[in-house]
Scaffold this active site. Structure first.
Site, PDB file in Angstrom:
ATOM      1  N   PRO A  11       0.979  -1.267   0.153  1.00  5.73           N
ATOM      2  CA  PRO A  11       0.149  -0.079   0.025  1.00  5.73           C
ATOM      3  C   PRO A  11       0.809   1.324   0.009  1.00  5.73           C
ATOM      4  O   PRO A  11       1.922   1.205   0.723  1.00  5.73           O
ATOM      5  CB  PRO A  11      -0.728  -0.112   1.407  1.00  5.73           C
ATOM      6  N   ASN A  12       0.320   2.155  -0.693  1.00  4.41           N
ATOM      7  CA  ASN A  12       0.708   3.529  -0.773  1.00  4.41           C
ATOM      8  C   ASN A  12       1.980   3.622  -1.755  1.00  4.41           C
ATOM      9  O   ASN A  12       2.503   4.872  -1.892  1.00  4.41           O
ATOM     10  CB  ASN A  12       1.166   4.124   0.545  1.00  4.41           C
ATOM     11  N   ARG A  19       4.928  11.033  -2.318  1.00  3.76           N
ATOM     12  CA  ARG A  19       4.871  10.733  -0.929  1.00  3.76           C
ATOM     13  C   ARG A  19       6.072  11.029  -0.089  1.00  3.76           C
ATOM     14  O   ARG A  19       6.904  10.075  -0.543  1.00  3.76           O
ATOM     15  CB  ARG A  19       4.171   9.303  -0.890  1.00  3.76           C
ATOM     16  N   TYR A  24      11.247   8.591   0.982  1.00  2.00           N
ATOM     17  CA  TYR A  24      11.221   7.241  -0.085  1.00  2.00           C
ATOM     18  C   TYR A  24      11.733   7.850  -1.592  1.00  2.00           C
ATOM     19  O   TYR A  24      11.680   6.926  -2.381  1.00  2.00           O
ATOM     20  CB  TYR A  24       9.640   7.176  -0.211  1.00  2.00           C
ATOM     21  N   ASN A  75       8.316  -5.728  -0.930  1.00  2.00           N
ATOM     22  CA  ASN A  75       8.187  -4.861  -0.105  1.00  2.00           C
ATOM     23  C   ASN A  75       6.754  -4.522   0.078  1.00  2.00           C
ATOM     24  O   ASN A  75       5.706  -3.995  -0.701  1.00  2.00           O
ATOM     25  CB  ASN A  75       8.290  -3.309  -0.850  1.00  2.00           C
ATOM     26  N   ALA A  78       3.315  -1.021   4.654  1.00  2.00           N
ATOM     27  CA  ALA A  78       2.748  -0.969   6.132  1.00  2.00           C
ATOM     28  C   ALA A  78       2.315  -2.505   6.390  1.00  2.00           C
ATOM     29  O   ALA A  78       2.333  -2.737   7.543  1.00  2.00           O
ATOM     30  CB  ALA A  78       1.630   0.014   5.986  1.00  2.00           C
ATOM     31  N   HIS A  81       4.202  -4.843   8.691  1.00  2.00           N
ATOM     32  CA  HIS A  81       4.147  -4.696  10.197  1.00  2.00           C
ATOM     33  C   HIS A  81       3.077  -5.429  10.788  1.00  2.00           C
ATOM     34  O   HIS A  81       2.952  -5.290  11.877  1.00  2.00           O
ATOM     35  CB  HIS A  81       4.449  -3.270  10.590  1.00  2.00           C
ATOM     36  N   ASP A  88       1.767 -15.729   6.107  1.00  2.00           N
ATOM     37  CA  ASP A  88       1.312 -17.368   5.911  1.00  2.00           C
ATOM     38  C   ASP A  88       1.635 -17.750   4.462  1.00  2.00           C
ATOM     39  O   ASP A  88       1.983 -18.832   4.019  1.00  2.00           O
ATOM     40  CB  ASP A  88       0.011 -17.456   6.307  1.00  2.00           C
ATOM     41  N   GLU A  99      13.092  -9.812   1.212  1.00  2.00           N
ATOM     42  CA  GLU A  99      11.994  -8.612   1.685  1.00  2.00           C
ATOM     43  C   GLU A  99      12.968  -7.164   1.480  1.00  2.00           C
ATOM     44  O   GLU A  99      14.250  -7.195   1.666  1.00  2.00           O
ATOM     45  CB  GLU A  99      12.212  -8.853   3.237  1.00  2.00           C
ATOM     46  N   HIS A 101      12.832  -2.853   1.701  1.00  2.00           N
ATOM     47  CA  HIS A 101      12.249  -1.509   1.801  1.00  2.00           C
ATOM     48  C   HIS A 101      13.051  -0.242   1.525  1.00  2.00           C
ATOM     49  O   HIS A 101      14.460  -0.519   1.539  1.00  2.00           O
ATOM     50  CB  HIS A 101      12.159  -1.282   3.464  1.00  2.00           C
ATOM     51  N   LEU A 102      12.531   0.697   0.878  1.00  2.00           N
ATOM     52  CA  LEU A 102      13.431   1.676   0.416  1.00  2.00           C
ATOM     53  C   LEU A 102      14.001   2.400   1.564  1.00  2.00           C
ATOM     54  O   LEU A 102      15.220   2.761   1.637  1.00  2.00           O
ATOM     55  CB  LEU A 102      12.345   2.862  -0.139  1.00  2.00           C
ATOM     56  N   SER A 103      13.412   2.667   2.773  1.00  2.00           N
ATOM     57  CA  SER A 103      13.880   3.250   3.974  1.00  2.00           C
ATOM     58  C   SER A 103      14.480   2.354   5.001  1.00  2.00           C
ATOM     59  O   SER A 103      14.461   1.010   4.868  1.00  2.00           O
ATOM     60  CB  SER A 103      12.864   4.019   4.770  1.00  2.00           C
ATOM     61  N   ARG A 108      13.758   4.072  12.177  1.00  2.00           N
ATOM     62  CA  ARG A 108      12.466   5.093  12.194  1.00  2.00           C
ATOM     63  C   ARG A 108      11.662   4.447  13.353  1.00  2.00           C
ATOM     64  O   ARG A 108      12.461   4.093  14.358  1.00  2.00           O
ATOM     65  CB  ARG A 108      11.680   4.641  10.904  1.00  2.00           C
ATOM     66  N   ARG A 112       7.689   0.243  13.284  1.00  2.00           N
ATOM     67  CA  ARG A 112       8.362  -0.358  12.025  1.00  2.00           C
ATOM     68  C   ARG A 112       9.378  -1.308  12.219  1.00  2.00           C
ATOM     69  O   ARG A 112      10.030  -1.833  11.052  1.00  2.00           O
ATOM     70  CB  ARG A 112       8.691   0.757  11.232  1.00  2.00           C
TER      71      ARG A 112
HETATM   72  C1  DQA Z   1       8.202   0.690   3.532  1.00  2.00           C
HETATM   73  C2  DQA Z   1       8.633   1.079   5.033  1.00  2.00           C
HETATM   74  C3  DQA Z   1       7.144   0.858   5.657  1.00  2.00           C
HETATM   75  O1  DQA Z   1       7.375   0.950   7.225  1.00  2.00           O
HETATM   76  C4  DQA Z   1       6.315   1.670   5.191  1.00  2.00           C
HETATM   77  O2  DQA Z   1       5.048   1.319   5.817  1.00  2.00           O
HETATM   78  C5  DQA Z   1       6.226   1.896   3.886  1.00  2.00           C
HETATM   79  C6  DQA Z   1       7.275   1.844   2.939  1.00  2.00           C
HETATM   80  C7  DQA Z   1       9.660   1.228   2.706  1.00  2.00           C
HETATM   81  O3  DQA Z   1       9.766   0.969   1.802  1.00  2.00           O
HETATM   82  O4  DQA Z   1      10.554   1.897   3.490  1.00  2.00           O
HETATM   83  O5  DQA Z   1       5.051   2.076   3.285  1.00  2.00           O
HETATM   84  O6  DQA Z   1       8.131  -0.503   3.331  1.00  2.00           O
END
Ligand code: DQA
Length: 150
Positions: A11-12, A19, A24, A75, A78, A81, A88, A99, A101-103, A108, A112
């Site tokens: 999501p997002n 954003r 990001y 990725n 959210a 978490h 599953d 896995e 993640h950008l950040s 953080r 997270r």
């Molecule tokens: C994220 C980190 C997550 O905590 C956050 O909810 C995201 C992006 C990242 O790519 O850094 O939406 O997965």
């Protein structure tokens, strides 16, 4: 036929570039897709790059990958978490999972720092921005090569 790695985005992430760019980055999801597809090709792989805001859709995509893909890069944003359902599905996939993640999620907020996805992942790449997806594709290629060699 190229072997396919499914690259799932939660999501997002459709809002990348707009954003919180200080966290990001300024590149869009399409930019990220293009770089990931090119990197996959250098390894003789195809990247099936997708994004969804919907937890159930991500679960269904993981289930579909079971029969059609050789690995999953995810990725989960959210849902990382919160989602036992995604964990599953990944465990049931029987595929190598990376896995990403950008950040740097460990730098953080505390909420997270915990990832359900990590329990299913061979490894985690975080904090390198968009470049992390290319690193994840390199790592996936190496995992697949080492499996082939056995
Ligand atoms: C994220 C980190 C997550 O905590 C956050 O909810 C995201 C992006 C990242 O790519 O850094 O939406 O997965």
């Amino acid at each position: 036929m190229s072997r396919t790695v499914v690259v799932l985005n939660g999501p997002n992430l459709n809002l990348l570039g707009q954003r919180e760019p200080e966290i990001y980055g300024h590149g869009s999801l399409d930019d990220l897709k293009a770089a990931t597809v090119v990197r996959a090709k250098t390894h003789g792989l195809a990247a099936d790059f997708r994004q969804s805001n919907d937890e159930g859709e991500l679960v269904s995509a993981i289930q579909a990958a079971r029969g059609s893909a050789v690995g999953i890069i995810i990725n989960a944003a959210a849902y990382t978490h919160t989602s036992v359902a995604i964990l599953d599905a990944l465990l049931a996939s029987d595929l190598p999972v990376i896995e990403v993640h950008l950040s740097n999620i460990y730098k953080r907020e505390e909420f997270r720092h915990h990832s359900y996805v990590s329990r299913a992942a061979t490894g985690v790449i975080c904090g390198f921005g968009a470049h992390g997806y290319e690193l994840a594709m390199d790592a996936m290629a190496q995992i697949l090569d080492s499996r082939k060699a056995k």
